[in-house]
Design a protein around this motif. Structure first.
Motif, PDB file in Angstrom:
ATOM      1  N   ILE A 295       0.833  -1.205   0.000  1.00  0.00           N
ATOM      2  CA  ILE A 295       0.000   0.000   0.000  1.00  0.00           C
ATOM      3  C   ILE A 295       0.866   1.253   0.000  1.00  0.00           C
ATOM      4  CG2 ILE A 295      -1.661   1.335   1.360  1.00  0.00           C
ATOM      5  CD1 ILE A 295      -2.826  -1.361   2.308  1.00  0.00           C
ATOM      6  N   ASN A 296       1.955   1.218   0.763  1.00  0.00           N
ATOM      7  CA  ASN A 296       2.853   2.362   0.844  1.00  0.00           C
ATOM      8  C   ASN A 296       3.527   2.657  -0.494  1.00  0.00           C
ATOM      9  OD1 ASN A 296       4.219   4.393   2.555  1.00  0.00           O
ATOM     10  ND2 ASN A 296       6.059   3.234   2.029  1.00  0.00           N
ATOM     11  N   GLN A 304      -4.751   4.414  -2.074  1.00  0.00           N
ATOM     12  CA  GLN A 304      -4.221   4.118  -0.742  1.00  0.00           C
ATOM     13  C   GLN A 304      -5.335   4.133   0.293  1.00  0.00           C
ATOM     14  OE1 GLN A 304      -1.044   6.967   0.071  1.00  0.00           O
ATOM     15  NE2 GLN A 304       0.460   5.327  -0.127  1.00  0.00           N
TER      16      GLN A 304
END
Length: 368
Positions: A295-296, A304
């Motif tokens: 996700i980062n 996100q």
């Protein structure tokens, strides 16, 4: 719209898929153990869970092929549909163990409150995306989604299902914080909650009050505290390596209530011990760490946000379930994700992670 290409297949996150598959396999093994009886046929619960696992994997791959914009748009409207189903459940829902949480569809009982865990993150993401708001919208922009979240929470609480209600609220607040809801709001909510504790206490059902009191140490061993005490006996008696698969006495002798659902972690601790329980916990930690790293790596805000909302209900459910089994939190009836018996929450978990896989895979293919 389905999205598939050679590059998509190349960047498919096989690591997170294999981790959730490993957790699910442990789950189905211990659903079998929790429902196994000597000289008896394979239980219907195991058969249903096996069906749920196979179809859940198909749901995972299907959701992995969806474009996140389509997911948000469809999920936005399906969230309103889920609210309607929650109202229908209050009127004509199937009653079990004093709660009206299910709709009987023949092969299995469907729990509509689980839909909110999947569609609420889509609703929030599309609400701010659709209105073309910036990533840090004005505080008044949170009023409508916050009120709609409360409507769902209240409907779920009325079933009554305090555990799922809390999961929706916690997940929603995390998303609101990520979007930019002010710290002042959270401080105000905290103060209001503390001040209104006596009122909130009176709003709880008698059995919910009993669970809180049991957590605080009240109640008799053979009455109010029976369930949690049997769980602690099962956990403690397993030792480091456990009594052996299918050898758990607390479960097999029917001392442990809800062994295939909310308290399946107790069965795991008794039969494969601390070592097995730590292995399962490490699988969860590896899955969550992997997903957060993926996700980062997403460069844009709204994908996100959606991924964050889809993973939070799984994280909160895992923490709350293990905490209540170990008497570290009050018993609130939350299943252990991908492990406890239950087709609905199994499907919702696979769908959530499939959507996350779709977004994290597509980040290499085109600009989200």
């Amino acid at each position: 719209m389905l999205f598939i290409s050679k590059r998509f297949i190349r960047y498919f996150d096989w690591v997170s898929f294999l981790l959730v598959l490993a957790i699910s396999i442990m789950g189905i093994l211990f659903v079998y153990s929790a429902t196994y009886r000597h000289c008896a046929d394979i239980s219907i619960f195991f058969k249903k869970q096996f069906f749920g696992l196979i179809t859940g994997i198909l749901i995972y791959f299907f959701c992995s092929l969806l474009d996140y914009r389509t997911v948000c748009r469809v999920g936005f409207f399906l969230y309103y549909f889920s609210i309607g189903i929650l109202i229908l459940t209050m009127i004509k829902g199937s009653i079990g163990m004093g709660a009206q949480r299910w709709i009987d569809v023949g092969l299995f009982k469907f729990q509509p409150s689980e839909l909110s865990k999947l569609f609420f993150p889509m609703f929030i993401t599309y609400y701010f995306l659709n209105d073309d708001k910036i990533t840090q919208p004005p505080q008044k922009a949170f009023i409508i989604p916050f009120l709609i979240m409360l409507v769902s929470a209240v409907l779920i609480l009325k079933q009554p299902d305090l555990g799922t209600c809390l999961i929706i609220l916690f997940s929603g607040l995390v998303m609101f914080w990520f979007i930019g809801l002010s710290r002042k709001f959270f401080i105000t909510v905290g103060i209001v909650m503390v001040i209104s504790t006596p009122i909130l206490w009176e709003c709880l059902k008698p059995y919910q009050k009993k669970r809180v009191l049991v957590f605080l140490g009240y109640g008799q061993m053979q009455k109010e505290r029976y369930q949690i005490e049997q769980s602690k006996i099962a956990v403690g008696s397993g030792g480091f390596l456990g009594k052996g698969y299918l050898q758990g006495t607390q479960n097999k002798l029917s001392f442990l209530p809800e062994s295939r659902t909310d308290f399946i972690f107790s069965v795991i601790c008794e039969e494969i011990g601390l070592a097995g329980a730590l292995f399962l916990i490490l699988l969860y930690l590896a899955l969550f760490l992997r997903l957060f790293l993926m996700i980062n790596s997403i460069s844009t805000f709204y994908p996100q946000l959606l991924c964050l909302g889809l993973i939070m209900h799984i994280i909160f459910s895992t923490i709350i379930n293990m905490g209540m089994v170990l008497d570290l939190l009050p018993v609130v009836g939350i299943p252990l994700p991908f492990v406890s018996y239950g087709i609905t929450h199994l499907w919702i978990g696979f769908a959530s992670l499939g959507c996350i896989n779709s977004i994290t895979s597509q980040r290499y293919v085109h600009d989200l």
